[in-house]
Scaffold this motif. Structure first.
Motif, short mmCIF file in Angstrom:
data_model
loop_
_atom_site.label_atom_id
_atom_site.label_comp_id
_atom_site.label_asym_id
_atom_site.label_seq_id
_atom_site.Cartn_x
_atom_site.Cartn_y
_atom_site.Cartn_z
N ARG A 125 -3.32 4.01 3.29
CA ARG A 125 -2.51 4.45 2.15
C ARG A 125 -2.34 5.98 2.12
O ARG A 125 -1.26 6.48 1.83
CB ARG A 125 -3.14 3.96 0.86
N LEU A 129 0.83 -1.21 0.00
CA LEU A 129 0.00 0.00 0.00
C LEU A 129 0.86 1.25 0.00
O LEU A 129 0.51 2.27 -0.62
CB LEU A 129 -0.92 -0.01 1.22
N VAL A 175 -6.52 -2.06 -3.88
CA VAL A 175 -6.71 -2.89 -2.69
C VAL A 175 -7.06 -4.32 -3.09
O VAL A 175 -6.56 -5.29 -2.49
CB VAL A 175 -7.82 -2.30 -1.79
#
Length: 561
Positions: free
Chosen positions: A541, A503, A510
């Motif tokens: 993130r 991330l 995702v």
């Protein structure tokens, strides 16, 4: 049981002919109703689902194609055969798109239609059978996963508290559901045991598995939601969902209710003992925890029942444990605690610790002047059996040593003789454990390397154990000892740390990251990630720790969050 068919046509003579001419009973069907258009048919299907629908294409209000479209959109599980007086390819193509099983032109050839219905229903029954088999397989896989989790909880290998992020989304399991816990153990004084213990290890493993199956079948016939877990050689733990709220004879508020609850649980235990006696020809004892227990209470409940069964003064086939007064069986409790420390030291290869616990046992026995010798022998009998099982589980018991211990327990042994046998077995076990520990460290390093290389896919503890040639239970014990966390905890933590790095350092979505770290379901990955980090993946993130590499990360589409 017959299936059901719905007839849909705006011409009453046609539905009457279908009712009379087609041999529905022979086809395993009964007519659930008739309708003159699609709207009436949908109402009937919603109220009373059918297996098969025979419908005309052109009808007022709602035609047949719209009816089939509505059936598919609503997910109604029925097959459809279309009837039509129009030989138009556009109709046929639309019918195929909606999954219609066949298309019969009017005037209806009834013999041909009967054959089509027979074929469609035969295909449907085969399909339903396959789906049921797949469902049973899936349920068994879920049961096995649940039993593995419960085994770890019972053995106190995992932390069953709200802080355990492995139970993501399962916090309610800590307080609910509650279980009735029944431990089934071999009656070592029974004549049946003499044959059983002479079997080769492979045969005994098969027998242990067979007993698990017998117990599951008995509980299934009794329609009791359950889990059956083999704990050790010749010992099983049965968890029945729910059960008696109060133990019998423990001073509950409603004595009559207590009695009924106690009778119900005793009835379950009697059913299990009878089934094993009938099908496996072996006698067992049953110990029941004195009240129902939540998941975070199971470890203590299991320990209390096991201790109570081994230190019990009588040989009752079924008994309740866990509600004793603290002062009761004080010497027995002390010896149990010493035995647990002795076994732990032996598995560590700690010779000094083994010697210290052996001395404590001797001291406690010498100080038990008021305890009858028969009671002391019974306690040592338990200790020898407990030691034998733990040595076998750890692979530290030689066959001739096991036979020698059994002979000591079979004959009229003295306290001194049996204590000497226990000392010798535990000392030799500690020595072998030291050598084995070095080998185990190498095996765990190999297992860790294998796990790290396969984090991206569905990886089970059974597969990892098989890779290094160990049983699942022994592998779990060694892994926890080597790395301070269970297999599942380690795998999940490694996946989460890898996901965090991806991330932060990559622009992957995702969903892509979830698949790379071994989660086919993005939603479940998000749930575990939130439990582990306190943030969902998108929040993590764009947080400061994720902004170092990507100062401007494009916002993900809603379906990727």
């Amino acid at each position: 049981m017959n299936g059901k068919v719905l007839l849909v046509d705006d011409e009453p003579p046609i539905t009457r002919n279908l009712e009379k001419v087609i041999p529905w009973s022979m086809l395993g069907l009964e007519i659930a109703g008739t309708a003159k258009n699609g709207v009436e048919a949908l109402e009937l299907l919603t109220a009373n689902p059918a297996d098969l629908v025979l419908c005309d294409i052109r009808m007022p209000v709602m035609d047949g194609l719209e009816l089939v479209r509505q059936i598919r959109e609503r997910g109604l599980p029925c097959d459809v055969i279309m009837l039509s007086g129009y030989q138009d390819f556009a109709y046929t193509r639309s019918a195929i798109q909606y999954g219609v099983k066949d298309y019969i032109l009017k005037p209806i050839p009834y013999d041909e239609l009967t054959g089509v219905i027979a074929r469609v229903m035969a295909e449907r029954r085969k399909r339903m059978q396959r789906e049921q088999e797949e469902q049973r397989k899936l349920e068994r896989i879920i049961d096995l996963a649940n039993e593995k989790l419960l085994y770890d909880v019972l053995m106190d290998y995992t932390d069953s508290t709200p802080d355990n992020w492995l139970l993501a989304g399962q916090e309610q399991l800590l307080g609910e559901p509650k279980y009735t816990l029944i431990v089934l153990d071999i009656d070592v004084c029974s004549e049946d045991v003499r044959d059983w213990r002479d079997w080769p290890d492979k045969e005994r493993k098969r027998w242990n598995f067979a007993v698990c199956s017998i117990l599951r079948d008995a509980l299934r016939r009794g329609e009791l939601p359950h889990s059956v877990i083999q704990m050790r050689d010749g010992e099983w733990c049965v968890l029945v969902l729910g059960g008696a709220d109060d133990p019998p004879g423990r001073g509950g508020a409603d004595a009559e209710r207590d009695q009924l609850c106690g009778k119900r649980v005793i009835g379950w235990a009697e059913l299990l003992l009878k089934s094993v006696r009938q099908h496996a020809k072996l006698g067992l004892h049953a110990g029941v925890y004195y009240k129902i227990a939540a998941m975070n209470e199971l470890s203590a409940a299991y320990a209390a029942v096991r201790r109570g069964m081994q230190l019990a003064a009588d040989d009752a086939a079924i008994a309740f444990y866990g509600g004793e007064q603290p002062a009761a069986c004080e010497l027995g409790r002390t010896l149990w605690e010493i035995a647990e420390r002795l076994i732990a030291a032996m598995k560590r290869g700690d010779a000094a610790g083994v010697d210290a616990e052996q001395r404590r046992i001797a001291e406690r026995l010498q100080g038990a002047g008021g305890v009858p010798e028969g009671r002391l022998k019974a306690w040592l009998h338990f200790l020898a059996l407990h030691l034998m099982r733990e040595l076998k589980e750890a692979g530290l018991l030689l066959r001739e040593q096991e036979e020698a211990l059994w002979r000591k327990m079979d004959r009229r042994f003295g306290v001194k003789d049996l204590l000497a046998a226990i000392r010798q077995a535990s000392s030799e076990g500690a020595a072998r454990s030291t050598d084995k520990r070095k080998h185990s460290e190498l095996l765990m390093a190999q297992a860790k390397h294998y796990i790290d290389r396969h984090l991206f896919r569905d990886l089970s503890v059974e597969e990892a154990a098989t890779h290094v040639g160990l049983s699942t239970s022994h592998f779990s014990l060694l892994f926890k000892g080597a790395y301070g966390e269970t297999f599942i905890e380690y795998v999940t933590r490694q996946r989460m740390e890898t996901a965090k790095a991806l991330l932060q350092d990559t622009p992957k979505t995702v969903a892509q990251i979830a698949k790379e770290v071994g989660y086919s379901e993005r939603r479940y990955f998000t749930k575990v990630f939130m439990k582990y980090t306190g943030q969902n993946p998108t929040e993590f993130r764009i947080a400061p720790q994720g902004a170092a590499t990507y100062a401007q990360v494009e916002e993900e589409p809603e379906e990727e969050r």
